[in-house]
Design a protein around this motif. Structure first.
Motif, mmCIF file in Angstrom:
data_model
loop_
_atom_site.group_PDB
_atom_site.id
_atom_site.type_symbol
_atom_site.label_atom_id
_atom_site.label_comp_id
_atom_site.label_asym_id
_atom_site.label_seq_id
_atom_site.Cartn_x
_atom_site.Cartn_y
_atom_site.Cartn_z
ATOM 1 N N GLU A 8 51.461 41.978 33.172
ATOM 2 C CA GLU A 8 50.158 42.045 33.843
ATOM 3 C C GLU A 8 50.295 41.700 35.319
ATOM 4 O OE1 GLU A 8 45.802 39.780 33.937
ATOM 5 O OE2 GLU A 8 47.333 39.143 32.493
ATOM 6 N N LEU A 12 49.555 44.299 38.471
ATOM 7 C CA LEU A 12 48.569 43.993 39.498
ATOM 8 C C LEU A 12 49.204 43.970 40.886
ATOM 9 C CD1 LEU A 12 46.503 41.202 37.705
ATOM 10 C CD2 LEU A 12 45.722 43.509 38.271
ATOM 11 N N PHE A 59 41.430 42.260 45.542
ATOM 12 C CA PHE A 59 41.812 42.973 44.322
ATOM 13 C C PHE A 59 42.335 42.017 43.261
ATOM 14 C CE2 PHE A 59 45.160 44.998 41.795
ATOM 15 C CZ PHE A 59 44.464 46.053 41.222
ATOM 16 N N GLU A 62 39.615 39.724 41.811
ATOM 17 C CA GLU A 62 38.717 40.452 40.911
ATOM 18 C C GLU A 62 39.267 40.468 39.487
ATOM 19 O OE1 GLU A 62 37.100 45.042 40.292
ATOM 20 O OE2 GLU A 62 38.030 44.455 42.186
ATOM 21 N N HIS A 63 40.595 40.602 39.376
ATOM 22 C CA HIS A 63 41.224 40.696 38.055
ATOM 23 C C HIS A 63 41.630 39.337 37.497
ATOM 24 C CE1 HIS A 63 41.509 44.881 39.387
ATOM 25 N NE2 HIS A 63 41.592 45.188 38.112
ATOM 26 N N ARG A 64 41.947 38.389 38.392
ATOM 27 C CA ARG A 64 42.396 37.068 37.945
ATOM 28 C C ARG A 64 41.750 35.997 38.837
ATOM 29 N NH1 ARG A 64 46.307 36.490 34.369
ATOM 30 N NH2 ARG A 64 46.778 34.449 35.271
#
Length: 266
Positions: A8, A12, A59, A62-64
């Motif tokens: 992951e 990313l 970015f 936003e995901h983590r």
């Protein structure tokens, strides 16, 4: 089996680096000149640098959202997840300013202080280097491997120079004394790419004093995963005092030479 978390993090980092690289490549003004950057306190290159870092941190957050950040342009937060992103949005700023192709986006992920994933995106080379801890280093589908270790006098080295005049003078003196002892020295202008060039077998070794964590985090992992040894002064890890990456048989002799010459000293 690959750790799903590392997969992951790598995915990313790859996407963030790709987006930032495209921003920097496509957003660079065609008429960018050295003189133009002197027109305001925040010059065009710095503006691009900051924009790229904001893109990357936005970015990733936003995901983590629980992760921490350490970035060249000021991104700094501890986070609560044990993961910290170490970001150089534009490594090789002077090259970028002059239109030279050797510049990169460097993104590394640390878990509890250990670098576990790294990406170096070099848009003008059309190359993306990547690695996860224990999983090898790659560009595209090609697994990277350092060159077989040559004797020191046959080694091609990369290095760099700082911007403080007194440090530059000392670094030039060290380089002058290193050159007769090796095949030759190259100065590319991007620490991240130099470390990846060691990984790819384009350089036998690389050394530099004065690097910051964001300059070396991703590239050093990529070099190690390609079979290089990395470190600083004898018995110490790579740091701002000295960073060295080399194929295993060359690492010791070159480290000894740099110690003898006082490469770690200003």
């Amino acid at each position: 089996m690959t750790d799903p978390l590392l997969t992951e993090l790598l995915d990313l980092a790859l996407e963030a680096a790709r987006r930032a690289g495209a921003l920097l490549r496509d957003g660079r003004p065609d008429d960018l000149t050295v003189a133009k950057t002197k027109s305001s306190p925040i010059d065009v290159v710095t503006e691009m640098d900051i924009a790229a870092e904001k893109l990357i941190t936005g970015f990733l957050a936003e995901h983590r959202p629980q992760d921490g950040f350490l970035g060249e342009e000021g991104a700094s937060s501890p986070g609560t997840s044990g993961i910290r992103w170490v970001i150089d949005p534009l490594d090789g700023t002077v090259n970028y300013l002059y239109g030279l192709p050797t510049w990169a986006v460097s993104i590394a992920a640390e878990r509890d202080g250990v670098t576990v994933a790294g990406v170096v995106e070099a848009p003008m080379r059309g190359e993306t280097y990547r690695a996860v801890l224990g999983g090898g280093a790659y560009t595209g589908d090609r697994r990277l491997a350092v060159r077989p270790s040559p004797p020191l006098d046959q080694a091609l080295l990369g290095t760099g120079f700082g911007y403080v005049q007194s440090r530059r003078a000392h670094q030039a003196d060290v380089a002058q004394r290193v050159i007769p002892r090796v095949r030759d020295i190259r100065r590319g202008g991007s620490a991240a790419i130099d470390l990846c060039d060691v990984a790819a077998g384009r350089l036998d070794a690389y050394y530099e004093r004065g690097l910051n964590p964001w300059d070396l985090a991703a590239g050093a992992l990529i070099a190690r995963e390609a079979g290089a040894l990395t470190g600083g002064r004898p018995g110490e890890p790579e740091s701002g005092e000295l960073t060295l990456a080399a194929s295993p048989g060359l690492f010791g002799p070159l480290q000894e030479l740099l110690e003898e010459l006082g490469a770690w000293h200003d």
